[in-house]
Design a protein around this motif. Structure first.
Motif, PDB file in Angstrom:
ATOM      1  N   VAL A  49       0.849  -1.199   0.000  1.00 22.33           N
ATOM      2  CA  VAL A  49       0.000   0.000   0.000  1.00 22.33           C
ATOM      3  C   VAL A  49       0.884   1.249   0.000  1.00 22.33           C
ATOM      4  CG1 VAL A  49      -1.788   1.269   1.230  1.00 22.33           C
ATOM      5  CG2 VAL A  49      -1.823  -1.220   1.243  1.00 22.33           C
ATOM      6  N   LYS A  50       0.747   2.055  -1.030  1.00 24.16           N
ATOM      7  CA  LYS A  50       1.546   3.280  -1.155  1.00 24.16           C
ATOM      8  C   LYS A  50       0.734   4.474  -0.652  1.00 24.16           C
ATOM      9  CE  LYS A  50       4.566   0.676  -3.150  1.00 24.16           C
ATOM     10  NZ  LYS A  50       5.707   0.170  -2.356  1.00 24.16           N
ATOM     11  N   HIS A  51       0.557   4.520   0.655  1.00 25.14           N
ATOM     12  CA  HIS A  51      -0.214   5.591   1.265  1.00 25.14           C
ATOM     13  C   HIS A  51       0.529   6.115   2.484  1.00 25.14           C
ATOM     14  CE1 HIS A  51      -3.700   4.916  -1.254  1.00 25.14           C
ATOM     15  NE2 HIS A  51      -4.433   5.751  -0.545  1.00 25.14           N
ATOM     16  N   ARG A  52       0.206   7.326   2.863  1.00 24.29           N
ATOM     17  CA  ARG A  52       0.713   7.924   4.095  1.00 24.29           C
ATOM     18  C   ARG A  52      -0.402   7.857   5.127  1.00 24.29           C
ATOM     19  NH1 ARG A  52       3.019   9.431   8.318  1.00 24.29           N
ATOM     20  NH2 ARG A  52       3.458  11.598   8.805  1.00 24.29           N
ATOM     21  N   PHE A  53      -0.143   7.209   6.254  1.00 25.89           N
ATOM     22  CA  PHE A  53      -1.137   7.063   7.301  1.00 25.89           C
ATOM     23  C   PHE A  53      -0.681   7.857   8.525  1.00 25.89           C
ATOM     24  CE2 PHE A  53      -1.456   3.023   4.880  1.00 25.89           C
ATOM     25  CZ  PHE A  53      -2.745   3.199   4.385  1.00 25.89           C
ATOM     26  N   ALA A  54      -1.159   9.084   8.620  1.00 25.27           N
ATOM     27  CA  ALA A  54      -0.712   9.958   9.707  1.00 25.27           C
ATOM     28  C   ALA A  54      -1.399   9.630  11.025  1.00 25.27           C
ATOM     29  CB  ALA A  54      -0.960  11.421   9.338  1.00 25.27           C
ATOM     30  N   GLN A  73       5.724  -0.155  10.020  1.00 26.65           N
ATOM     31  CA  GLN A  73       5.098  -0.281   8.712  1.00 26.65           C
ATOM     32  C   GLN A  73       4.370   0.982   8.266  1.00 26.65           C
ATOM     33  OE1 GLN A  73       6.706  -3.280   7.693  1.00 26.65           O
ATOM     34  NE2 GLN A  73       4.784  -3.617   6.631  1.00 26.65           N
ATOM     35  N   ALA A  74       3.703   1.672   9.202  1.00 28.95           N
ATOM     36  CA  ALA A  74       2.883   2.832   8.840  1.00 28.95           C
ATOM     37  C   ALA A  74       3.529   4.153   9.215  1.00 28.95           C
ATOM     38  CB  ALA A  74       1.507   2.734   9.502  1.00 28.95           C
ATOM     39  N   ALA A  75       4.444   4.152  10.191  1.00 25.84           N
ATOM     40  CA  ALA A  75       5.132   5.368  10.665  1.00 25.84           C
ATOM     41  C   ALA A  75       4.160   6.516  10.914  1.00 25.84           C
ATOM     42  CB  ALA A  75       6.203   5.785   9.662  1.00 25.84           C
ATOM     43  N   PRO A  76       3.138   6.315  11.750  1.00 26.76           N
ATOM     44  CA  PRO A  76       2.129   7.369  11.950  1.00 26.76           C
ATOM     45  C   PRO A  76       2.629   8.511  12.837  1.00 26.76           C
ATOM     46  CG  PRO A  76       1.698   5.535  13.418  1.00 26.76           C
ATOM     47  CD  PRO A  76       2.861   5.122  12.569  1.00 26.76           C
ATOM     48  N   ASP A  77       2.039   9.678  12.654  1.00 25.74           N
ATOM     49  CA  ASP A  77       2.280  10.783  13.578  1.00 25.74           C
ATOM     50  C   ASP A  77       1.561  10.526  14.902  1.00 25.74           C
ATOM     51  OD1 ASP A  77       3.708  12.121  11.569  1.00 25.74           O
ATOM     52  OD2 ASP A  77       1.888  13.100  10.822  1.00 25.74           O
ATOM     53  N   PRO A 140     -11.785  10.136   3.637  1.00 27.37           N
ATOM     54  CA  PRO A 140     -11.928   9.572   2.294  1.00 27.37           C
ATOM     55  C   PRO A 140     -10.598   8.977   1.837  1.00 27.37           C
ATOM     56  CG  PRO A 140     -13.020  11.694   2.421  1.00 27.37           C
ATOM     57  CD  PRO A 140     -12.279  11.525   3.715  1.00 27.37           C
ATOM     58  N   ASP A 141     -10.644   7.774   1.291  1.00 30.49           N
ATOM     59  CA  ASP A 141      -9.472   7.000   0.895  1.00 30.49           C
ATOM     60  C   ASP A 141      -8.722   6.452   2.110  1.00 30.49           C
ATOM     61  OD1 ASP A 141      -8.280   5.835  -1.325  1.00 30.49           O
ATOM     62  OD2 ASP A 141      -6.631   7.268  -1.356  1.00 30.49           O
ATOM     63  N   GLY A 142      -9.375   6.443   3.273  1.00 32.61           N
ATOM     64  CA  GLY A 142      -8.811   5.803   4.455  1.00 32.61           C
ATOM     65  C   GLY A 142      -9.025   4.295   4.391  1.00 32.61           C
ATOM     66  N   LEU A 143      -8.220   3.554   5.135  1.00 37.23           N
ATOM     67  CA  LEU A 143      -8.165   2.099   4.999  1.00 37.23           C
ATOM     68  C   LEU A 143      -8.534   1.385   6.297  1.00 37.23           C
ATOM     69  CD1 LEU A 143      -7.280  -0.495   3.418  1.00 37.23           C
ATOM     70  CD2 LEU A 143      -4.942  -0.028   4.220  1.00 37.23           C
TER      71      LEU A 143
END
Length: 298
Positions: A49-54, A73-77, A140-143
Motif C-alpha cells: 500500500v503506497k499511502h501515508r497514514f498519519a 510499517q505505517a510510521a504514523p504521527d 476519504p481513501d482511508g483504509l
C-alpha cells in the motif's frame, strides 16, 4: 455478528471485558501468541500500500502487541491504542491509550487514516453498526485492515462438547462462539459502504498435550466463551471427562496430542474516494463475449 431481531445480544459484552481484564496481567508472553502471529500477517499487507497514514487506530489493541509493527510499517504521527478492557489498555506502552467499546466509537468523522483491528471484532454484537462507524471515522481513501476469527475456529472443541453433552446432560449449550464466514463478511463490507473490499481466510493450527492445556490457553488469551446463551455453571466433571475423551478419539494424533484450529478472516476495505478505481458503467463494454471466448456468435 448482528444482534438477534428481537434485540437479544449474541454476546455478553460484560463477560468479554471481564475475560480480557482477567487475562491482562499475564497476556504478554503467555496469551499473546495468536495476536502476534495474526498481527504480523495482517500488518505485513501494508507493504503493498503506497499511502501515508498519519493517524492510526489500533482497535482492540490488547496489550499493545501491534504497536512496534504499526510504527515500523505505517510510521504514523499519532497511534491510538483502544480496547474494551481498561486492564489491557494499561498494559499497552503507547502514549495515546483509550478504553473504548467497539460498538460505540468516540472518534470524529473523517479523523483517521487507518484503522487496524486484530482478533477483537468477532466479539461485537452489531458488526454492521461497528463497520459503519469505522467507515465514518476514516478520511476519504482511508483504509480498514482487520482480522477476526471465522466459523471453523475450534470446531474440534465444539464437536467434542456436543457429543459429550448429548450423552451426559439434558441438552447442549454453546461452548464456542458463532463466528461469521467469508461470504457473510464480503457482503457486509459492501453493504456498509466500503470500496474495493477484499476478504480472505487462513488457518492456524496449534497442538496441545491435552484439552485442559487448550482451555488454559484460551483463558490466558481472554477468549473463553462469552456467548449470551452459555451455561452459567461449570461443566460437570463427567461431561468434561467425556468431552476430553471424545476430543482425543476424534482428533488426536499418534503421539496423543490434540489440534486446535483457528480460522482467521482478513478484511480490507477503503472509504470511497474519487481517486479509486471505479467499476465500468453497466452496458459500456465494447468487446463481445464471443471475441473473448474465440467462438462464433449465434
Amino acid at each position: 455478528m448482528r444482534a438477534k431481531p428481537d434485540g437479544a445480544a449474541v454476546f455478553d459484552r460484560r463477560a468479554v471485558r471481564a475475560h480480557r481484564d482477567r487475562a491482562a496481567p499475564g497476556f504478554a508472553g503467555r496469551g499473546d501468541f495468536l495476536v502476534r502471529e495474526v498481527g504480523e500477517r495482517l500488518v505485513g499487507r501494508l507493504d503493498d500500500v503506497k499511502h501515508r497514514f498519519a493517524r492510526v487506530l489500533d482497535l482492540g489493541c490488547h496489550g499493545g502487541q501491534l504497536e512496534p509493527l504499526l510504527r515500523r510499517q505505517a510510521a504514523p504521527d499519532l497511534l491510538i491504542e483502544a480496547d474494551l478492557s481498561p486492564a489491557m489498555v494499561e498494559c499497552a506502552a503507547g502514549s495515546a491509550r483509550l478504553a473504548a467499546d467497539e460498538e460505540w466509537l468516540p472518534f470524529r468523522a473523517g479523523s483517521l487514516d487507518l484503522v487496524v483491528s486484530v482478533l477483537s471484532l468477532h466479539w461485537v454484537n452489531d458488526l454492521p453498526g461497528t463497520l459503519v462507524q469505522i467507515r465514518q471515522a476514516l478520511k476519504p481513501d482511508g483504509l480498514l485492515l482487520a482480522a477476526m476469527l471465522g466459523g471453523e475456529t475450534l470446531f474440534e472443541l465444539r464437536e467434542s462438547f456436543l457429543r459429550a453433552e448429548a450423552g451426559e446432560e439434558d441438552g447442549a449449550r454453546p461452548h464456542v462462539s458463532p463466528f461469521p464466514d467469508v461470504q457473510t463478511l464480503g457482503a457486509l463490507l459492501q453493504r456498509t459502504g466500503f470500496a474495493l473490499p477484499v476478504i480472505d481466510s487462513d488457518r492456524i493450527t496449534v497442538t496441545y498435550a491435552n484439552p485442559e492445556a487448550l482451555m488454559r490457553d484460551l483463558r490466558a488469551m481472554g477468549e473463553t466463551n462469552a456467548t449470551a446463551g452459555r451455561a452459567r455453571h461449570v461443566a460437570r466433571r463427567g461431561t468434561f471427562r467425556t468431552a476430553a475423551a471424545c476430543y482425543r478419539e476424534m482428533f488426536g494424533d499418534a503421539d496423543g496430542r490434540i489440534p486446535a484450529t483457528f480460522q482467521v478472516l482478513y478484511l480490507i476495505g477503503w472509504r470511497p474516494h474519487d481517486s479509486q478505481q471505479q467499476p465500468a458503467r453497466r452496458g459500456s463494454g465494447t468487446v463481445g463475449l464471443a471475441q473473448v471466448l474465440s467462438s462464433r456468435e449465434r
